[in-house]
Design an enzyme around this catalytic site. Sequence first.
Site, PDB file in Angstrom:
ATOM      1  N   GLY A 348      -7.364   6.010  -1.491  1.00 50.91           N
ATOM      2  CA  GLY A 348      -6.519   5.912  -0.487  1.00 50.91           C
ATOM      3  C   GLY A 348      -5.910   4.637  -0.470  1.00 50.91           C
ATOM      4  N   THR A 349      -4.935   4.156  -1.048  1.00 47.82           N
ATOM      5  CA  THR A 349      -4.347   2.969  -1.650  1.00 47.82           C
ATOM      6  C   THR A 349      -2.865   2.859  -1.297  1.00 47.82           C
ATOM      7  OG1 THR A 349      -5.856   3.233  -3.479  1.00 47.82           O
ATOM      8  CG2 THR A 349      -3.908   1.869  -3.890  1.00 47.82           C
TER       9      THR A 349
END
Length: 531
Positions: A348-349
């Site tokens: 989740g970047t």
Amino acid sequence: MFDDLDYSQPYGSARSPVMGNNMVACSQPLAAQAGLEMLRKGGNAIDAAIAAAMVLTVVEPTGCGIGSDAFAIVWDGQQLQGLNASGRSPAGWTPEHFAGHAAMPQRGWGSVTVPGAVSAWVALSERYGKLPFATLAEPAIAYAQDGYQVTPIISELWRLGAEQLKDQPGFAECFLPGGKVPAAGEKVRLKDHANTLKSIADTQGESFYRGELAHAIIAHARANGSVMSLEDLATHRVEWVETLSVPYAGAVVHELPPNGQGIATLAGLTLLDALGVGKHPVDSVETLHPVLEAMKLALADLQHYVTDSEHMQVKPAQLLDPTYLAERASRVSEHAANPGHGSPKAGGTVCLSTADENGMMVSFIQSNYMGFGSGVVVPGTGISLQNRGAAFTLEPGHVNAVAPGKRPFHTIIPGFVMNADGTPLMAFGLMGGPMQAQGHLQMMLRILRYKQNPQAAANAPRWRIEAGLQVSVEREFDQLLAQALRAKGHLIDFEDPSGVFAFGGAQIIQRTRHGYVGGTDPRKDGLIAAY
């Protein structure tokens, strides 16, 4: 390389490439505009990147936070420089500490390594920035204090994260205002977050690693059974590193060395050349079959060999040796295979890109890892902590086995491309966990080998290699091409672009003779802000 792009738009998105002399490519419009604001104030691409990154912790907390890790590649006008700001495991993380666990914890304090994003902001600003550090934090503080409207994409990711993490210590207090997930269009205020960013800005990050905020982090850690200590935070340091690179399609592609997975992109590109990829149309089975096989070979080596560079059992150069990779390429046939790792011989970047009119270019990436990361939020601070420790293994003897003071294997990777003459060409990234090395390869194939413009490359349907022969593709992927791949033994699964990782989000800025051209991913809320 400057002016040979194809500006047609052959894929479904209505987005067009954006041109300008100063540019920010980012997954959230408010963050992109914050970066552009710094450029208009006389700042440079570094100032823009830091301001945008800070805003993203407020407006896209599903992918990054103040407690994230971060990496960057910077062209400063003279040379290319890499930054590894990922944190190490606590000194108390011995294998015995996890006795009784079948696997590393995925969430909670047991998955939290020392967070490095704040140190990245400070280090980049100190080395390259023009504007005062406190100025860079102003937009993020304002959005956290005064509020912002949550976008539909982020609201959905917020809901998915909350379903898993609502019971983690501190999560609900921070991220479930009124006991619920913010709806699309709802205004959210994160006042604790604002106060923390102000403290970080006023102290150049000292409060986070050695001051008031550090004490708050460790008090919460101890209250929840973590062995992380004040010394773990105080001894954290960033590392300036040289990039790894390989020639490809007349350019030179650069990635950071391990503990990240960028080396898999470089190995994959070298394998593509060994296989002669580029003679057929980009969206043909003659192209995609060997591309998939090359990526599988690169990923097999990645999973077996790559960890913290201090613990690697082979040198990165061995994994990129052309002779070794040519031998690996010789294993590719007309049928899909499930390769194991090779045996190299000794020898989740969120992501964003920025560029300014003086030639500085930056590729920056920061991440919680799995959505909101560990789910842990330090009360009264808004500091949500990553879960990078989940990437360690408890398998004895494995290169990525957990150990004290060790950096875990990292999925997040910034990317950069230089021209063969040593001038900068492209700052790019593609967020999305295990999608990233694969996404980097897809972008480079399309832009460098097939001359697609950055927006067209971002728009194109993507694939993602899973386990064995399984390949997931987007719904827009060509049905006839999928059938042709199945005939070669690939197990093709059409997948909706949902979830935290899905098919990633690209942010690309490419230099041209007259300025820059940018592309932002249509799968996200992205914006190319330019003037």
